[in-house]
Design a protein around this motif. Structure first.
Motif, short mmCIF file in Angstrom:
data_model
loop_
_atom_site.label_atom_id
_atom_site.label_comp_id
_atom_site.label_asym_id
_atom_site.label_seq_id
_atom_site.Cartn_x
_atom_site.Cartn_y
_atom_site.Cartn_z
N GLY A 4 -23.35 32.80 -78.20
CA GLY A 4 -23.69 34.09 -77.63
C GLY A 4 -24.68 34.83 -78.52
O GLY A 4 -25.04 34.36 -79.61
N PRO A 5 -25.15 36.01 -78.09
CA PRO A 5 -26.17 36.75 -78.83
C PRO A 5 -25.82 37.02 -80.29
O PRO A 5 -26.70 37.00 -81.16
N HIS A 6 -24.54 37.29 -80.57
CA HIS A 6 -24.12 37.58 -81.94
C HIS A 6 -23.47 36.37 -82.62
O HIS A 6 -23.17 36.43 -83.81
N ASN A 7 -23.25 35.29 -81.86
CA ASN A 7 -22.47 34.15 -82.35
C ASN A 7 -21.19 34.66 -83.00
O ASN A 7 -20.85 34.29 -84.13
N ALA A 8 -20.48 35.50 -82.27
CA ALA A 8 -19.28 36.15 -82.79
C ALA A 8 -18.33 36.43 -81.64
O ALA A 8 -18.70 36.39 -80.46
N ILE A 9 -17.10 36.73 -81.98
CA ILE A 9 -16.08 37.01 -80.96
C ILE A 9 -16.46 38.20 -80.09
O ILE A 9 -16.02 38.32 -78.95
N THR A 10 -17.29 39.09 -80.61
CA THR A 10 -17.71 40.26 -79.84
C THR A 10 -18.65 39.90 -78.70
O THR A 10 -18.99 40.77 -77.88
N ASP A 11 -19.08 38.64 -78.60
CA ASP A 11 -19.83 38.22 -77.43
C ASP A 11 -18.94 38.12 -76.20
O ASP A 11 -19.44 38.09 -75.07
N VAL A 12 -17.63 38.05 -76.40
CA VAL A 12 -16.70 38.05 -75.28
C VAL A 12 -16.59 39.48 -74.76
O VAL A 12 -16.23 40.40 -75.52
N PRO A 13 -16.91 39.74 -73.49
CA PRO A 13 -16.82 41.11 -72.96
C PRO A 13 -15.43 41.70 -73.17
O PRO A 13 -14.42 41.04 -72.95
N GLY A 14 -15.40 42.94 -73.64
CA GLY A 14 -14.13 43.63 -73.84
C GLY A 14 -13.58 43.53 -75.24
O GLY A 14 -12.51 44.07 -75.52
N ILE A 15 -14.29 42.83 -76.16
CA ILE A 15 -13.82 42.67 -77.53
C ILE A 15 -14.67 43.49 -78.49
O ILE A 15 -15.89 43.37 -78.52
N HIS A 16 -14.01 44.34 -79.28
CA HIS A 16 -14.66 45.09 -80.35
C HIS A 16 -13.98 44.71 -81.68
O HIS A 16 -12.78 44.43 -81.71
N VAL A 17 -14.74 44.72 -82.76
CA VAL A 17 -14.19 44.40 -84.08
C VAL A 17 -14.60 45.48 -85.08
O VAL A 17 -15.77 45.90 -85.12
N GLY A 18 -13.62 45.92 -85.88
CA GLY A 18 -13.89 46.86 -86.96
C GLY A 18 -13.21 46.38 -88.23
O GLY A 18 -12.14 45.75 -88.18
#
Length: 348
Positions: A4-18
């Motif tokens: 995905g664009p970030h190559n990260a779990i945040t590419d999954v819609p509905g996922i935010h990471v802090g």
């Protein structure tokens, strides 16, 4: 099929990471929060022999809970479980949670949590995450790039003789379906083979890890994982895998189970008695019929998602190791993969 664009779990819609962390001596620890503003169907599979968890029983497919609001991954061993309380209060203040009354804020947020053992790794047994760090992390959460390596719960992580950390990766299929993973690599086992290569690098997507070479340096000697505390190492790999494919609770549980294959491909040994290896799985889809493991017509799609979850988790582990930075510690320091094996990045 590509990251995905970030190559990260945040590419999954509905996922935010802090994430929040402290790296100044005697601290070497942190907290990572996966926030799901729209809630998500969730499950967990625990295979390590020394887990530290909270609110995991309700994720069983036989229990009535319908979803979670956030997942906390944190340092501090069992002390770190306190960070979930501040995440719950932050969510409560915004009316996010299971509604239990008529008032706008009459909710009980569902925040399962897992911890790694990093106590005293920075020099002081009591230099561990404060309860407020959970709220700080979720307040900073976004759907953008995820900071890798010495961030969040990965701040004090180590993988046998090398610095561990937080890693993430994703894959997006041609139909737009996305699978992502986030991991805290803090293993008793090793992520490298006898020749110094990273076990998981062979499962890169396309040319993701094509820049890596077999290093010429000797691997550093194995080091204890408890540093200042005598006795066997204590560790734990904790992770979240997520997808926007609509899964029911049983299908989500199966995703968490199969994702452990991703650990086994990148870390050896895994699931030891001194690890608390735990994987959460999330399905963020908010509408439409949910896929079930008892539906023969869904098996092909389910197996594709499950295989992607395990492979994406393996890739996330590699990214954790490649982004980790060496840190000084009272017992001599923890070298990063990059510093221990500079020839692995040679372009000649």
């Amino acid at each position: 099929m590509q990251p995905g664009p970030h190559n990260a779990i945040t590419d999954v819609p509905g996922i935010h990471v802090g994430q929040v962390e402290r790296l100044d001596p005697p601290y070497l620890t942190g907290t990572t929060v996966v926030h799901v503003p729209g809630t998500a169907v969730a499950a967990v599979d625990v295979r390590g022999g020394a887990p530290g968890t909270r609110e995991t029983d309700l994720l069983s497919p036989v229990n009535s809970n319908g979803g979670v609001n956030a997942i906390v991954l944190t340092g501090g061993s069992a002390f770190g479980l306190d960070t979930a309380g501040s995440v719950m209060r932050w969510l409560e203040e915004r009316g996010e949670g299971v509604r239990v009354g008529q008032g706008e804020y009459d909710v009980v947020p569902i925040v399962p949590t897992a911890v790694i053992f990093d106590l005293a790794r920075g020099g002081d047994f009591k230099a561990r995450p404060e309860p407020s760090w959970g709220a700080d992390a979720i307040a900073a959460a976004s759907g953008g790039p995820v900071a890798l390596g010495n961030h969040g719960a990965g701040a004090g992580a180590r993988a046998r003789s090398l610095k561990g950390g937080v890693g993430s990766a994703s894959v997006r299929f041609d139909d737009g379906t996305t699978v992502g993973a986030l991991v805290i690599v803090n293993a008793a086992g090793s992520t490298i083979g006898a020749d110094g290569t990273l076990y998981g690098a062979r499962l890169g997507l396309g040319d993701e890890f094509a820049h890596l070479r077999t290093p010429t340096e000797e691997p550093p000697a194995a080091a204890p994982g408890r540093n200042l505390i005598p006795g066997p190492s204590m560790n734990t790999v904790i992770a979240v895998v997520a997808t926007d494919v609509p899964l029911d609770k049983a299908a989500t549980k199966r995703m968490a189970m199969i994702a452990h294959d991703g650990l086994a491909r990148a870390i050896d040994p895994i699931h030891t008695l001194v690890d608390g290896d735990s994987i959460f799985a999330l399905s963020t889809a908010t509408d439409g019929p949910r896929l079930s493991v008892t539906d023969p017509t869904a098996l092909g799609q389910l197996e594709t998602v499950y295989a992607a979850g395990a492979r994406t988790l393996t890739r996330a582990i590699v990214h954790a190791m490649l982004n980790a930075e060496s840190v000084p510690t009272p017992d001599g320091g923890i070298p990063s993969y990059r510093d221990a094996f500079p020839s692995a990045f040679s372009t000649t």
